[in-house]
Write an enzyme that holds these catalytic residues in place. Structure first.
Site, short mmCIF file in Angstrom:
data_model
loop_
_atom_site.label_atom_id
_atom_site.label_comp_id
_atom_site.label_asym_id
_atom_site.label_seq_id
_atom_site.Cartn_x
_atom_site.Cartn_y
_atom_site.Cartn_z
CB SER A 236 -1.14 -0.12 1.18
OG SER A 236 -1.83 1.01 1.17
CB SER A 237 0.98 4.17 -0.86
OG SER A 237 1.42 5.74 -0.60
CE1 TYR B 72 0.21 4.74 -6.09
CE2 TYR B 72 0.47 6.15 -4.41
CZ TYR B 72 0.77 5.11 -4.95
OH TYR B 72 1.86 4.36 -4.51
CE LYS C 31 -0.24 1.58 -3.98
NZ LYS C 31 0.14 0.31 -4.49
#
Length: 301
Positions: free
Chosen positions: A171-172, A185, A189
């Site tokens: 993920s982020s 984006y 995630k």
């Protein structure tokens, strides 16, 4: 100056002659394995004895993937194959699993087990909400969300039945920090994290399912950021406990860039180390979690 040696040394000590090869004989599929974090994840798992299916997307990455497979086979005595498959297509994920089966199934019984899946492949793009278009929405969601979903769907018949499987998705911090310009984006995630929790319940008898949430990492994507994004990110990095640069320890390029960025990015092997940790047998009581892999930019809660 070479990279810091603390993380690489820990990985290298798990070579072919080591008693610490805790993933010996297991099969791991790593998507997006031809560059950046994917390369270091592959290296980490190989050092622990895992055989590898190295996925890449474009023709331009074919040689890098083949070179990596050859390197890891020579260094760690494992079997590594490459497979070109677009995780953003409807058929690419299934193709990757089929190639894994064909190359690792038992020659007599046909039995095959896929022990580890690393959902690393991903694409990004920044755009303010008024400029978002359907094409970019589809591009990012197809790779970052649908790809892992279809890959797992294709892999389910081959997962272990004793909870020993390991699924880790990248993920982020973008899923939770609300970066401007990351409607798409960040959303992909966050969706990946939501699927992680669902899969942890659905696959409880088969595998643990976790995600990690890197922040800035010193990859090609990081070096391609423009000054506006670096400025936006600076307040977050300045409060990241482990991001303070260390002269004489960090690479010169990293140290110099960090002076105007608020701190340093992660090295790919540091992120890969967290992935490798989650793949260990000792991580069998951890599932459905998003684990900090960002130096403390976003604490796990």
């Amino acid at each position: 100056m070479s990279r810091p040696q603390h993380t690489r040394t820990a990985s290298t000590n798990l070579g072919s002659g080591s008693s610490q090869r805790v993933l010996e004989g297991k099969v791991a599929l790593v998507t997006g394995a031809s560059r950046g974090i994917g390369v270091e994840i592959a290296r980490n798992l190989a050092s622990k004895g895992a055989n590898l299916v190295l996925n890449y997307t474009s023709d331009s990455s074919a040689q890098a993937a083949e070179d990596l497979a050859s390197e890891l086979q020579a260094e760690y005595g494992i079997k590594a194959i490459t497979v070109q498959a677009n995780m953003g297509s409807e058929t690419g994920p299934k193709h990757a699993v089929e190639v894994a089966v064909n190359n690792f199934k038992h020659p007599k019984t046909g039995k095959f087990q896929l022990d580890i899946i690393i959902n690393n492949a991903g694409v990004a793009g920044n755009n303010f909400v008024e400029n978002v278009d359907a094409e970019d929405f589809a591009r990012q969601y197809n790779v970052n969300v649908r790809g892992p979903l279809l890959l797992l769907q294709a892999a389910i018949p081959y997962l272990p039945n004793d909870r020993s499987g390991r699924i880790v998705s990248l993920s982020s911090v973008s899923a939770s920090l609300g970066y401007r310009g990351q409607s798409i984006y960040g959303g992909t995630k966050a969706a990946l994290e939501a699927m992680t929790r669902t899969w942890a319940r659905e696959l409880a008898e088969r595998a643990t399912v976790n995600a990690i949430n890197p922040g800035p990492v010193a990859t090609d994507m990081y070096w391609g950021n423009d000054e506006k994004f670096i400025a936006q990110n600076k307040p977050f990095i300045e409060t990241t406990p482990l991001a303070a640069p260390r002269k004489g320890i960090d690479e010169d390029r990293i140290y110099e860039a960090s002076q105007g960025a608020g701190g340093r990015p992660a090295y790919s092997e540091e992120v890969a180390g967290v992935v490798g940790m989650l793949c260990l047998p000792e991580a069998g009581w951890t599932t459905g979690s998003v684990i900090c892999a960002n130096g403390g930019m976003k604490f796990s809660v």
